[in-house]
Design a protein around this motif. Structure first.
Motif, PDB file in Angstrom:
ATOM      1  N   GLY A  64       7.238 -12.073   8.074  1.00 29.29           N
ATOM      2  CA  GLY A  64       7.686 -10.959   8.691  1.00 29.29           C
ATOM      3  C   GLY A  64       7.147  -9.762   8.076  1.00 29.29           C
ATOM      4  N   SER A  65       6.324  -9.770   6.776  1.00 31.63           N
ATOM      5  CA  SER A  65       5.814  -8.687   6.202  1.00 31.63           C
ATOM      6  C   SER A  65       4.391  -8.848   6.093  1.00 31.63           C
ATOM      7  N   ALA A  66       3.795  -9.798   6.871  1.00 30.58           N
ATOM      8  CA  ALA A  66       2.321  -9.952   6.906  1.00 30.58           C
ATOM      9  C   ALA A  66       1.593  -8.596   6.982  1.00 30.58           C
ATOM     10  N   GLY A  67       0.741  -8.477   6.280  1.00 36.66           N
ATOM     11  CA  GLY A  67       0.105  -7.265   6.309  1.00 36.66           C
ATOM     12  C   GLY A  67       0.248  -6.011   5.443  1.00 36.66           C
ATOM     13  N   LEU A  68       1.444  -6.241   4.912  1.00 36.86           N
ATOM     14  CA  LEU A  68       2.116  -5.032   3.907  1.00 36.86           C
ATOM     15  C   LEU A  68       0.978  -4.853   2.743  1.00 36.86           C
ATOM     16  N   ALA A  69       0.574  -5.794   2.131  1.00 34.51           N
ATOM     17  CA  ALA A  69      -0.349  -5.754   0.820  1.00 34.51           C
ATOM     18  C   ALA A  69      -1.594  -4.831   1.409  1.00 34.51           C
ATOM     19  N   VAL A  70      -2.079  -5.144   2.465  1.00 37.04           N
ATOM     20  CA  VAL A  70      -3.158  -4.556   2.925  1.00 37.04           C
ATOM     21  C   VAL A  70      -3.014  -3.010   3.313  1.00 37.04           C
ATOM     22  N   LEU A  71      -1.871  -2.922   3.909  1.00 33.79           N
ATOM     23  CA  LEU A  71      -1.491  -1.378   4.606  1.00 33.79           C
ATOM     24  C   LEU A  71      -1.244  -0.540   3.294  1.00 33.79           C
ATOM     25  N   SER A  72      -0.603  -1.266   2.024  1.00 31.20           N
ATOM     26  CA  SER A  72      -0.306  -0.315   1.043  1.00 31.20           C
ATOM     27  C   SER A  72      -1.347   0.020   0.301  1.00 31.20           C
ATOM     28  N   GLY A  73      -2.343  -1.023   0.059  1.00 33.80           N
ATOM     29  CA  GLY A  73      -3.541  -0.486  -0.547  1.00 33.80           C
ATOM     30  C   GLY A  73      -4.380   0.596   0.164  1.00 33.80           C
ATOM     31  N   GLY A  74      -4.365   0.526   1.327  1.00 30.05           N
ATOM     32  CA  GLY A  74      -5.125   1.419   2.402  1.00 30.05           C
ATOM     33  C   GLY A  74      -4.416   2.754   2.276  1.00 30.05           C
ATOM     34  N   ALA A  75      -3.147   2.680   2.143  1.00 30.84           N
ATOM     35  CA  ALA A  75      -2.387   4.130   2.046  1.00 30.84           C
ATOM     36  C   ALA A  75      -2.681   4.883   0.965  1.00 30.84           C
ATOM     37  N   LEU A  76      -3.406   4.351  -0.275  1.00 29.67           N
ATOM     38  CA  LEU A  76      -3.425   4.907  -1.515  1.00 29.67           C
ATOM     39  C   LEU A  76      -4.162   6.313  -1.371  1.00 29.67           C
ATOM     40  N   ASP A  77      -5.135   6.405  -0.694  1.00 31.77           N
ATOM     41  CA  ASP A  77      -5.878   7.805  -0.619  1.00 31.77           C
ATOM     42  C   ASP A  77      -5.331   8.714   0.205  1.00 31.77           C
ATOM     43  N   GLY A  78      -4.146   8.470   0.886  1.00 30.03           N
ATOM     44  CA  GLY A  78      -3.394   9.409   1.660  1.00 30.03           C
ATOM     45  C   GLY A  78      -2.706  10.545   0.911  1.00 30.03           C
ATOM     46  N   GLY A  79      -2.839  10.414  -0.404  1.00 30.39           N
ATOM     47  CA  GLY A  79      -2.083  11.569  -1.170  1.00 30.39           C
ATOM     48  C   GLY A  79      -1.309  11.204  -2.378  1.00 30.39           C
ATOM     49  N   THR A  80      -1.243  12.203  -3.161  1.00 34.95           N
ATOM     50  CA  THR A  80      -0.252  11.808  -4.615  1.00 34.95           C
ATOM     51  C   THR A  80       0.703  12.943  -4.449  1.00 34.95           C
ATOM     52  N   GLN A  81       1.369  12.669  -5.635  1.00 38.58           N
ATOM     53  CA  GLN A  81       2.582  13.663  -5.686  1.00 38.58           C
ATOM     54  C   GLN A  81       2.109  15.102  -6.103  1.00 38.58           C
ATOM     55  N   LYS A  82       0.671  15.026  -6.467  1.00 37.14           N
ATOM     56  CA  LYS A  82       0.123  16.252  -6.885  1.00 37.14           C
ATOM     57  C   LYS A  82      -0.620  16.833  -5.806  1.00 37.14           C
ATOM     58  N   ARG A  83      -1.136  16.060  -4.970  1.00 36.79           N
ATOM     59  CA  ARG A  83      -2.439  16.371  -4.113  1.00 36.79           C
ATOM     60  C   ARG A  83      -2.291  15.851  -2.818  1.00 36.79           C
ATOM     61  N   THR A  84      -2.434  16.378  -1.780  1.00 35.30           N
ATOM     62  CA  THR A  84      -2.591  15.957  -0.410  1.00 35.30           C
ATOM     63  C   THR A  84      -3.917  14.931  -0.316  1.00 35.30           C
ATOM     64  N   GLY A  85      -3.897  14.070   0.711  1.00 32.58           N
ATOM     65  CA  GLY A  85      -5.091  13.245   0.936  1.00 32.58           C
ATOM     66  C   GLY A  85      -6.353  14.213   0.920  1.00 32.58           C
ATOM     67  N   PRO A  86      -6.594  14.937   1.677  1.00 31.72           N
ATOM     68  CA  PRO A  86      -7.901  15.932   1.709  1.00 31.72           C
ATOM     69  C   PRO A  86      -8.073  16.397   0.345  1.00 31.72           C
ATOM     70  N   GLU A  87      -6.997  16.904  -0.360  1.00 32.62           N
ATOM     71  CA  GLU A  87      -7.296  17.520  -1.842  1.00 32.62           C
ATOM     72  C   GLU A  87      -7.877  16.245  -2.709  1.00 32.62           C
ATOM     73  N   LEU A  88      -7.176  15.079  -2.614  1.00 36.69           N
ATOM     74  CA  LEU A  88      -7.511  13.939  -3.377  1.00 36.69           C
ATOM     75  C   LEU A  88      -9.040  13.494  -3.024  1.00 36.69           C
ATOM     76  N   ALA A  89      -9.309  13.570  -1.888  1.00 36.92           N
ATOM     77  CA  ALA A  89     -10.936  13.264  -1.546  1.00 36.92           C
ATOM     78  C   ALA A  89     -11.508  14.257  -2.186  1.00 36.92           C
ATOM     79  N   GLU A  90     -11.112  15.478  -2.022  1.00 37.21           N
ATOM     80  CA  GLU A  90     -12.016  16.699  -2.353  1.00 37.21           C
ATOM     81  C   GLU A  90     -12.326  16.360  -4.257  1.00 37.21           C
ATOM     82  N   ALA A  91     -11.399  16.052  -4.638  1.00 37.13           N
ATOM     83  CA  ALA A  91     -11.399  16.085  -6.240  1.00 37.13           C
ATOM     84  C   ALA A  91     -12.303  14.867  -6.604  1.00 37.13           C
TER      85      ALA A  91
END
Length: 456
Positions: A64-91
């Motif tokens: 029932g949760s298949a794909g959650l590990a893949v989705l979680s890893g892929g979401a890491l570049d979406g931003g942090t508590q300090k930066r948005t996704g574009p800001e992380l990519a720019e850094a």
């Protein structure tokens, strides 16, 4: 041969000796919080590859949760508590790098490569992405929609449709390997930031994880950076579901997925194979290379060169923590589907019963030993191999002795490995193609019952 000696073009040139290659020594240590650290110094270029290997694979998730590990890893570049996704990519771009995430059945690896002089900044950004992820709803929704579109696309492509159907019929429903790695529409659609955050909190911990650094760097530097950026990381993670694997069938059968009007068939022949921990690891590499793992393999020489059925055919052993699949794959014209299946079994059964010849084994050993260094030319490639040491509990010198172990394989050992792992009489044949054009000829082979199925 002197420069004035004419070439004899009637004979193939003899292969040269296998050149020496030394896998860089791996230095191991462990931080107080349980995070393993592996370092390989490679000073040829001023580059460093940094990877965090997490015990966060897909195999431990319920259906029932298949794909959650893949989705979680892929979401890491979406931003942090300090930066948005574009800001992380720019850094990351500012130090000439980018975040790369790969999630498989057994682990998730988050990595980046940068100039050696930017390694401290790179380590800081990696720690920020891993320890302070934000998973904003818009980014998660965008990524989830991409995943769903990719899943739908897989079901429209004959090749990936055959791969997914084969996995489904090789393994029973209680085995995670029966489903696609990235999940299904039913399992992925409900996933959101809350589910991703819960998964990360359960599995992204120093206990059971490892930091791998390869490149132009000193061991002492890595230890200092690891302690500075990951030393305060806490937790040991939670145990996954007990992963069990079992075959769906124990007798040979042919299963057809209908594509009306198709002029080509996608063939998959296989079964549950071996785990990465198999004592037959090295003989299996040689056996598979002889069978279908190289351009000069038996399957290629028969189905492509002799019969002209296909542009290419291959066999593959996917070795995971639990027994992964063995498969033979080829795309052939509808009219030669049955003959191609027949010839594939002829080669497989012949190799298992009689074993490879001394010349075949020598050629396979030389091929594997020869290409081995070509797959370790960059710091990133070396880092990926060291990650395998962590995931599968291999000794630090495993790849240092890899080619020697390959060259020790005998025809008898290769034959024994094939006989121990592969069972042609229990293999499942999955064919995606025009049932109208292939069913009767496949039934005439009398390899087993022929059935039309809908795998999804």
């Amino acid at each position: 041969m002197s420069p004035s000696t004419p070439l004899d073009r009637s004979r193939e040139p003899a292969p040269g000796p296998v050149r020496d290659f030394d896998f860089p020594p791996v230095t191991s240590s462990t931080l107080a919080n349980g995070l393993g650290v592996r370092v390989a110094t490679m000073s040829r270029l001023p580059l460093v590859s940094i990877s965090m290997v997490l015990d966060a694979g897909e195999a431990g998730l319920p259906t029932g949760s298949a794909g959650l590990a893949v989705l979680s890893g892929g979401a890491l570049d979406g931003g942090t508590q300090k930066r948005t996704g574009p800001e992380l990519a720019e850094a990351l771009e500012g130090i000439g790098s980018g975040l790369s995430v790969h999630t498989g059945w057994d682990s998730t690896t988050v990595s980046l490569t940068c100039l050696a002089e930017r390694k401290e900044e790179a380590m800081a950004l990696l720690a920020e992405a891993l320890l302070q992820p934000a998973f904003p709803e818009p980014e998660v929704e965008r990524l989830r929609n991409q995943r769903l579109a990719a899943i739908r696309q897989r079901r429209m492509d004959p090749g990936t449709m055959a791969d997914d159907a084969a996995a489904h019929f090789f393994y029973a429903d209680e085995s995670p390997y029966h489903r696609p790695l990235a999940g299904t529409p039913e399992s992925v659609a409900p996933l959101g930031p809350a589910e991703i955050l819960a998964f990360v909190e359960r599995h992204y911990h120093p206990g059971g994880s490892g930091l791998v650094v390869a490149g132009d760097v000193e061991v002492s530097e890595v230890k200092e950076l690891a302690e500075a950026h990951f030393g305060s990381w806490k937790g040991a993670g939670e145990a996954d579901l007990d992963v069990t694997v079992a075959p769906r069938f124990t007798e040979r059968r042919i299963l057809l997925v209908d594509r009306p009007g198709a002029v080509q068939s996608e063939i998959r022949i296989g079964q549950m194979g071996a785990a990465r921990s198999t004592p037959h690891f090295f003989p299996l590499q040689v056996f598979n290379t002889v069978l279908g793992g190289a351009f000069t393999s038996r399957l290629m020489l028969n189905l492509r060169e002799k019969q002209g059925f296909t542009y290419g055919v291959r066999s593959r052993l996917s070795l995971r923590r639990k027994a992964g699949p063995f498969s033979i794959s080829a795309a052939v014209g509808t009219e030669v589907t049955a003959p191609a299946v027949r010839e594939a079994f002829t080669e497989l059964e012949g190799l298992i019963s009689e074993g490879p010849t001394e010349d075949e084994v020598a050629g396979a050993r030389d091929f594997i030993a020869g290409v081995f260094p070509l797959r370790l030319e960059t710091a990133g490639q070396v880092s990926a191999r060291i990650a395998e040491l962590l995931v599968y509990g291999l000794p630090d010198d495993f790849f240092s002795s890899y080619r020697d172990r390959i060259r020790e394989v005998t025809p008898e050992a290769a034959r024994a490995a094939g006989q121990d792992v592969l069972r042609p009489g229990e293999m499942v044949v999955v064919v995606v193609g025009s049932v109208e054009g292939i069913r009767a000829p496949l039934e005439e082979l009398e390899l087993g019952p022929v059935e039309v199925v809908t795998p999804f």
